[in-house]
Design a protein around this motif. Structure first.
Motif, PDB file in Angstrom:
ATOM      1  N   THR A   9       0.817  -1.203  -0.074  1.00 12.21           N
ATOM      2  CA  THR A   9      -0.019   0.089   0.127  1.00 12.21           C
ATOM      3  C   THR A   9       0.776   1.249   0.101  1.00 12.21           C
ATOM      4  O   THR A   9       2.081   1.277   0.514  1.00 12.21           O
ATOM      5  CB  THR A   9      -0.993   0.046   1.012  1.00 12.21           C
ATOM      6  N   PRO A  11       1.411   5.151   1.190  1.00 14.47           N
ATOM      7  CA  PRO A  11       1.017   6.058   2.104  1.00 14.47           C
ATOM      8  C   PRO A  11       0.388   7.164   1.262  1.00 14.47           C
ATOM      9  O   PRO A  11       1.072   7.652   0.400  1.00 14.47           O
ATOM     10  CB  PRO A  11       2.419   6.525   2.882  1.00 14.47           C
ATOM     11  N   GLN A  12      -0.917   7.871   1.734  1.00 15.12           N
ATOM     12  CA  GLN A  12      -1.263   8.723   0.889  1.00 15.12           C
ATOM     13  C   GLN A  12      -1.063  10.097   1.695  1.00 15.12           C
ATOM     14  O   GLN A  12      -1.436  10.257   2.670  1.00 15.12           O
ATOM     15  CB  GLN A  12      -2.935   8.395   1.138  1.00 15.12           C
ATOM     16  N   ASN A  30      -4.921   5.136  15.617  1.00 14.09           N
ATOM     17  CA  ASN A  30      -5.386   4.495  14.458  1.00 14.09           C
ATOM     18  C   ASN A  30      -7.008   4.266  14.557  1.00 14.09           C
ATOM     19  O   ASN A  30      -7.617   4.410  15.906  1.00 14.09           O
ATOM     20  CB  ASN A  30      -5.124   2.934  14.347  1.00 14.09           C
ATOM     21  N   VAL A  38      -8.595  -4.252   8.512  1.00 12.48           N
ATOM     22  CA  VAL A  38      -7.808  -3.155   8.126  1.00 12.48           C
ATOM     23  C   VAL A  38      -8.005  -1.844   8.803  1.00 12.48           C
ATOM     24  O   VAL A  38      -9.370  -1.579   9.481  1.00 12.48           O
ATOM     25  CB  VAL A  38      -8.250  -2.704   6.628  1.00 12.48           C
ATOM     26  N   THR A  39      -6.999  -1.240   9.224  1.00  8.99           N
ATOM     27  CA  THR A  39      -7.229   0.198  10.021  1.00  8.99           C
ATOM     28  C   THR A  39      -6.204   1.211   9.373  1.00  8.99           C
ATOM     29  O   THR A  39      -5.274   0.903   8.518  1.00  8.99           O
ATOM     30  CB  THR A  39      -6.621   0.025  11.646  1.00  8.99           C
ATOM     31  N   THR A  40      -6.467   2.307   9.794  1.00  7.09           N
ATOM     32  CA  THR A  40      -5.656   3.601   9.175  1.00  7.09           C
ATOM     33  C   THR A  40      -4.898   4.256  10.179  1.00  7.09           C
ATOM     34  O   THR A  40      -5.208   4.495  11.456  1.00  7.09           O
ATOM     35  CB  THR A  40      -6.375   4.723   8.430  1.00  7.09           C
ATOM     36  N   GLN A  42      -2.565   7.793  11.161  1.00  2.00           N
ATOM     37  CA  GLN A  42      -1.955   9.018  10.639  1.00  2.00           C
ATOM     38  C   GLN A  42      -0.866   9.539  11.292  1.00  2.00           C
ATOM     39  O   GLN A  42      -0.967   9.418  12.579  1.00  2.00           O
ATOM     40  CB  GLN A  42      -3.197  10.011  10.605  1.00  2.00           C
ATOM     41  N   ASN A  77      -1.563   9.130   5.623  1.00  2.00           N
ATOM     42  CA  ASN A  77      -2.533   8.009   6.028  1.00  2.00           C
ATOM     43  C   ASN A  77      -1.719   6.648   5.655  1.00  2.00           C
ATOM     44  O   ASN A  77      -1.532   6.600   4.299  1.00  2.00           O
ATOM     45  CB  ASN A  77      -3.919   8.392   5.520  1.00  2.00           C
ATOM     46  N   VAL A  78      -1.502   5.870   6.360  1.00  2.00           N
ATOM     47  CA  VAL A  78      -0.915   4.287   6.033  1.00  2.00           C
ATOM     48  C   VAL A  78      -1.929   3.487   6.500  1.00  2.00           C
ATOM     49  O   VAL A  78      -2.518   3.561   7.732  1.00  2.00           O
ATOM     50  CB  VAL A  78       0.243   4.218   6.766  1.00  2.00           C
ATOM     51  N   ARG A  79      -2.291   2.697   5.669  1.00  2.00           N
ATOM     52  CA  ARG A  79      -3.370   1.567   5.876  1.00  2.00           C
ATOM     53  C   ARG A  79      -2.450   0.178   6.204  1.00  2.00           C
ATOM     54  O   ARG A  79      -1.615  -0.089   5.744  1.00  2.00           O
ATOM     55  CB  ARG A  79      -4.107   1.221   4.453  1.00  2.00           C
ATOM     56  N   ASP A  81      -3.192  -3.798   7.072  1.00  2.00           N
ATOM     57  CA  ASP A  81      -3.773  -4.935   6.822  1.00  2.00           C
ATOM     58  C   ASP A  81      -3.374  -6.015   7.888  1.00  2.00           C
ATOM     59  O   ASP A  81      -2.209  -6.539   7.458  1.00  2.00           O
ATOM     60  CB  ASP A  81      -3.916  -5.549   5.361  1.00  2.00           C
TER      61      ASP A  81
END
Length: 109
Positions: A9, A11-12, A30, A38-40, A42, A77-79, A81
């Motif tokens: 993934t 990072p956005q 998170n 799944v969590t995010t 920041q 934001n990093v996802r 999994d």
């Protein structure tokens, strides 16, 4: 490619506006938490930083490197999994220059 977390993934960046550069380093809780699977996560950086974001189990053993590399100033934001991880309490820790912070997360399956 050095900004890619190992699960593939990307990072956005939340905001590319230079006026929106954070004033300080931060690591947010998170969301959602508890989560499955799944969590995010920041985090914010006020300057160019070589970062490492790592997930640890309750005993302090490294479980997964979530993100690593050179990041520009901004909020990210990093996802995460966690579908291959067991239920339980974990900690994630951000190292960015002299800034180090950790938070607790809970995986419920």
């Amino acid at each position: 490619r050095n900004n890619l977390p190992y699960d593939g993934t990307v990072p956005q960046a939340v905001d590319d506006d230079p006026a929106a550069i954070p004033a300080s380093y931060s690591l947010s809780q998170n969301y959602p938490n508890p989560f499955n699977p799944v969590t995010t996560i920041q985090f914010s950086l006020p300057e160019n930083s070589n970062i490492r974001l790592v997930l640890y189990d309750i005993l302090g053993r490294e479980v997964k490197e979530i993100a690593k590399g050179e990041y520009k100033p901004g909020s990210y934001n990093v996802r995460l999994d966690a579908s291959n991880l067991a239920s339980g309490v974990y900690f994630y820790r951000l190292e960015a220059g002299k800034f180090i912070n950790a938070k607790k997360l809970i995986i419920m399956k």
